[in-house]
Design a protein around this motif. Structure first.
Motif, PDB file in Angstrom:
ATOM      1  N   TRP A  77      22.842 -42.169 -12.738  1.00  0.00           N
ATOM      2  CA  TRP A  77      23.097 -43.323 -13.599  1.00  0.00           C
ATOM      3  C   TRP A  77      22.168 -44.484 -13.247  1.00  0.00           C
ATOM      4  N   PRO A  78      21.521 -45.109 -14.242  1.00  0.00           N
ATOM      5  CA  PRO A  78      20.629 -46.245 -13.988  1.00  0.00           C
ATOM      6  C   PRO A  78      21.414 -47.546 -13.840  1.00  0.00           C
ATOM      7  N   VAL A  79      22.306 -47.571 -12.852  1.00  0.00           N
ATOM      8  CA  VAL A  79      23.121 -48.759 -12.598  1.00  0.00           C
ATOM      9  C   VAL A  79      22.728 -49.323 -11.240  1.00  0.00           C
ATOM     10  N   SER A  80      23.243 -50.495 -10.935  1.00  0.00           N
ATOM     11  CA  SER A  80      22.875 -51.143  -9.678  1.00  0.00           C
ATOM     12  C   SER A  80      23.486 -50.413  -8.487  1.00  0.00           C
ATOM     13  N   VAL A  81      22.868 -50.614  -7.332  1.00  0.00           N
ATOM     14  CA  VAL A  81      23.389 -50.045  -6.093  1.00  0.00           C
ATOM     15  C   VAL A  81      24.811 -50.533  -5.849  1.00  0.00           C
ATOM     16  N   ARG A  82      25.058 -51.811  -6.085  1.00  0.00           N
ATOM     17  CA  ARG A  82      26.408 -52.342  -5.876  1.00  0.00           C
ATOM     18  C   ARG A  82      27.409 -51.601  -6.754  1.00  0.00           C
ATOM     19  N   ARG A  83      27.066 -51.333  -7.995  1.00  0.00           N
ATOM     20  CA  ARG A  83      27.994 -50.644  -8.890  1.00  0.00           C
ATOM     21  C   ARG A  83      28.294 -49.234  -8.395  1.00  0.00           C
ATOM     22  N   VAL A  84      27.285 -48.548  -7.856  1.00  0.00           N
ATOM     23  CA  VAL A  84      27.523 -47.206  -7.318  1.00  0.00           C
ATOM     24  C   VAL A  84      28.508 -47.270  -6.154  1.00  0.00           C
ATOM     25  N   VAL A  85      28.296 -48.218  -5.254  1.00  0.00           N
ATOM     26  CA  VAL A  85      29.187 -48.338  -4.095  1.00  0.00           C
ATOM     27  C   VAL A  85      30.593 -48.746  -4.539  1.00  0.00           C
ATOM     28  N   GLU A  86      30.670 -49.587  -5.559  1.00  0.00           N
ATOM     29  CA  GLU A  86      31.979 -50.010  -6.079  1.00  0.00           C
ATOM     30  C   GLU A  86      32.802 -48.834  -6.595  1.00  0.00           C
ATOM     31  N   LEU A  87      32.131 -47.770  -7.019  1.00  0.00           N
ATOM     32  CA  LEU A  87      32.860 -46.604  -7.514  1.00  0.00           C
ATOM     33  C   LEU A  87      33.764 -46.006  -6.439  1.00  0.00           C
ATOM     34  N   GLY A  88      33.441 -46.253  -5.188  1.00  0.00           N
ATOM     35  CA  GLY A  88      34.293 -45.779  -4.108  1.00  0.00           C
ATOM     36  C   GLY A  88      35.670 -46.418  -4.098  1.00  0.00           C
ATOM     37  N   ARG A  89      35.796 -47.541  -4.778  1.00  0.00           N
ATOM     38  CA  ARG A  89      37.088 -48.242  -4.806  1.00  0.00           C
ATOM     39  C   ARG A  89      37.956 -47.815  -5.985  1.00  0.00           C
ATOM     40  N   MET A  90      37.458 -46.966  -6.854  1.00  0.00           N
ATOM     41  CA  MET A  90      38.209 -46.577  -8.048  1.00  0.00           C
ATOM     42  C   MET A  90      39.604 -46.027  -7.750  1.00  0.00           C
ATOM     43  N   PRO A  91      39.794 -45.178  -6.735  1.00  0.00           N
ATOM     44  CA  PRO A  91      41.140 -44.641  -6.505  1.00  0.00           C
ATOM     45  C   PRO A  91      42.172 -45.693  -6.096  1.00  0.00           C
ATOM     46  N   HIS A  92      41.700 -46.879  -5.704  1.00  0.00           N
ATOM     47  CA  HIS A  92      42.606 -47.922  -5.226  1.00  0.00           C
ATOM     48  C   HIS A  92      42.884 -48.999  -6.272  1.00  0.00           C
ATOM     49  N   ALA A 115      31.099 -43.613  -0.067  1.00  0.00           N
ATOM     50  CA  ALA A 115      32.167 -42.888   0.620  1.00  0.00           C
ATOM     51  C   ALA A 115      32.907 -43.797   1.600  1.00  0.00           C
ATOM     52  N   LEU A 116      32.165 -44.658   2.309  1.00  0.00           N
ATOM     53  CA  LEU A 116      32.807 -45.582   3.239  1.00  0.00           C
ATOM     54  C   LEU A 116      33.697 -46.580   2.503  1.00  0.00           C
ATOM     55  N   ALA A 117      33.243 -47.035   1.346  1.00  0.00           N
ATOM     56  CA  ALA A 117      34.023 -47.997   0.559  1.00  0.00           C
ATOM     57  C   ALA A 117      35.337 -47.398   0.083  1.00  0.00           C
ATOM     58  N   GLN A 118      35.405 -46.105   0.023  1.00  0.00           N
ATOM     59  CA  GLN A 118      36.622 -45.428  -0.428  1.00  0.00           C
ATOM     60  C   GLN A 118      37.772 -45.634   0.555  1.00  0.00           C
ATOM     61  N   ARG A 119      37.425 -45.921   1.822  1.00  0.00           N
ATOM     62  CA  ARG A 119      38.409 -46.202   2.871  1.00  0.00           C
ATOM     63  C   ARG A 119      39.439 -45.071   2.999  1.00  0.00           C
ATOM     64  N   ALA A 120      38.992 -43.849   2.861  1.00  0.00           N
ATOM     65  CA  ALA A 120      39.873 -42.692   3.064  1.00  0.00           C
ATOM     66  C   ALA A 120      39.870 -42.342   4.551  1.00  0.00           C
ATOM     67  N   PRO A 121      40.986 -41.864   5.075  1.00  0.00           N
ATOM     68  CA  PRO A 121      41.016 -41.518   6.499  1.00  0.00           C
ATOM     69  C   PRO A 121      40.109 -40.349   6.868  1.00  0.00           C
ATOM     70  N   LEU A 122      39.863 -39.431   5.923  1.00  0.00           N
ATOM     71  CA  LEU A 122      39.046 -38.261   6.204  1.00  0.00           C
ATOM     72  C   LEU A 122      37.748 -38.323   5.409  1.00  0.00           C
ATOM     73  N   LEU A 123      36.637 -38.106   6.103  1.00  0.00           N
ATOM     74  CA  LEU A 123      35.323 -38.022   5.463  1.00  0.00           C
ATOM     75  C   LEU A 123      34.838 -36.581   5.520  1.00  0.00           C
ATOM     76  N   LEU A 124      34.463 -36.030   4.378  1.00  0.00           N
ATOM     77  CA  LEU A 124      33.806 -34.731   4.315  1.00  0.00           C
ATOM     78  C   LEU A 124      32.390 -34.966   3.816  1.00  0.00           C
ATOM     79  N   ALA A 125      31.410 -34.488   4.557  1.00  0.00           N
ATOM     80  CA  ALA A 125      30.018 -34.764   4.197  1.00  0.00           C
ATOM     81  C   ALA A 125      29.190 -33.500   4.329  1.00  0.00           C
ATOM     82  N   ASP A 126      28.413 -33.203   3.292  1.00  0.00           N
ATOM     83  CA  ASP A 126      27.564 -32.019   3.267  1.00  0.00           C
ATOM     84  C   ASP A 126      26.120 -32.453   3.481  1.00  0.00           C
ATOM     85  N   GLU A 127      25.612 -32.176   4.662  1.00  0.00           N
ATOM     86  CA  GLU A 127      24.246 -32.544   5.052  1.00  0.00           C
ATOM     87  C   GLU A 127      23.978 -34.036   4.851  1.00  0.00           C
ATOM     88  N   PRO A 128      24.784 -34.901   5.480  1.00  0.00           N
ATOM     89  CA  PRO A 128      24.626 -36.348   5.269  1.00  0.00           C
ATOM     90  C   PRO A 128      23.331 -36.919   5.826  1.00  0.00           C
TER      91      PRO A 128
END
Length: 262
Positions: free
Chosen positions: A89-104, A155-168
Motif C-alpha cells: 500500500w502506498p501509505v505513510s510509514v506511520r499509517r502502516v505502524v498504526e495498523l498494529g493498533r487495529m485489534p484494540h 508488530a510491536l505496536a500491536q502490544r500482544a504478549p506473544l510475537l511470532l516472526a518469520d525471518e525477522p
C-alpha cells in the motif's frame, strides 16, 4: 504462564506432510529460535499456529482454543511478522505502524477516546526500530531493510504478549539485526515471549533462550543453545562445519564450510 501450546500439530499440502505431529509450548520470558534447513516446516508451523493454513492438532493461546477466537481476540494475544516483507500500500510509514493498533480500537480512529495513548504507542514502536524519521515517507518507497523495520514496528505496536516472526532479520544490516534481536529479547524479559524463525545460527546462539531445531517436519532437537547448536548436530542436520566458542558475551557459532561426503 504458557502463551502458546501446540499439541500434535500437522500440516499437509496435498499428499505432502510438511509438519508432522509437532508439540511445542512457549512460555512467558522465552525467546525461542526456530531453526532448520530450508523446507523443514518452520514457516508452515508458524502459519498454522495462527490459523493461516489448514492444520490438524490443538492450538492454544493463553490456554484458550485459538480456533474459537475471533480475529481481533487472536490478534490481541499474538502478533505476526510474515516471511514476505513486502508492503503493497502506498501509505505513510506511520499509517502502516498504526495498523498494529487495529485489534484494540473500539471504533474508527477519530472516535477513539484513547487517541493520545494510541499515538504514544505507535511513536514508541517507531522509535524502537529507528524509523521515526521515516514517519511521513510512503512505505512503498523504502528500501527492503527499512520495510522490515516498519513491519516489526507494526508488530510491536500491536502490544500482544506473544510475537511470532518469520525471518525477522532477513534484509537487515548487522546493526539492525542486533536491534531486532535485542528488541525481541527485551519483549521476553518484560513478561512476553517471542518465537522467531532464524537462519543466522550466530544470532540464534547469542540471543535466544531456547532453540527448536526442525528437520523434515519434525522437531529434531530442543533445548538451550549450547545443547542444540553442537558441531555434531549441525553437521548432521545442515551438513556444515562450524567454529564454536564460549565467550564473555555468550556462545559464538560461525559456519565455516559444507561437509562433503567422503
Amino acid at each position: 504462564m504458557t502463551l502458546l501450546t501446540l499439541s500434535g500439530l500437522s500440516v499437509a499440502y496435498g499428499d505432502r506432510r510438511v509438519v508432522k505431529d509437532v508439540s511445542l509450548t512457549i512460555g512467558e520470558g522465552e525467546f525461542v529460535g526456530l531453526i532448520g534447513p530450508n523446507g523443514a516446516g518452520k514457516s508452515s508451523l508458524l502459519r498454522a499456529s495462527l490459523g493461516l493454513v489448514e492444520a490438524t492438532g490443538e492450538i492454544q493461546l493463553n490456554d484458550g482454543n485459538a480456533r474459537l477466537m475471533s480475529a481481533d481476540e487472536r490478534a490481541r494475544k499474538v502478533a505476526y511478522l510474515p516471511q514476505d516483507h513486502e508492503i503493497a500500500w502506498p501509505v505513510s510509514v506511520r499509517r502502516v505502524v498504526e495498523l498494529g493498533r487495529m485489534p484494540h480500537r473500539a471504533g474508527f480512529w477519530g472516535a477513539d477516546p484513547r487517541r493520545g495513548e494510541e499515538r504514544a504507542i505507535v511513536d514508541q514502536a517507531m522509535e524502537t526500530m529507528g524509523i521515526s524519521n521515516l514517519a511521513d515517507r510512503r512505505a512503498t518507497e523504502l528500501s527492503g531493510g527499512e520495510k522490515v523495520r516498519v513491519l516489526i514496528a507494526r508488530a510491536l505496536a500491536q502490544r500482544a504478549p506473544l510475537l511470532l516472526a518469520d525471518e525477522p532479520t532477513s534484509g537487515l544490516d548487522p546493526a539492525h539485526q542486533i536491534v531486532c534481536m535485542e528488541t525481541f529479547s527485551a519483549h521476553a524479559r518484560s513478561g512476553g515471549a517471542a518465537l522467531a524463525c532464524l537462519h543466522d545460527l550466530g544470532l540464534a546462539a547469542r540471543w535466544c533462550s531456547r532453540i527448536v531445531l526442525m528437520r523434515e517436519g519434525e522437531i529434531a532437537a530442543e533445548g538451550a543453545p549450547g545443547d542444540v547448536l553442537t558441531p555434531e548436530v549441525l553437521a548432521e542436520v545442515y551438513g556444515i562445519r562450524v567454529y564454536m566458542a564460549e565467550t564473555e558475551d555468550g556462545l559464538v557459532v560461525q559456519p565455516l564450510d559444507v561437509v562433503r561426503p567422503a
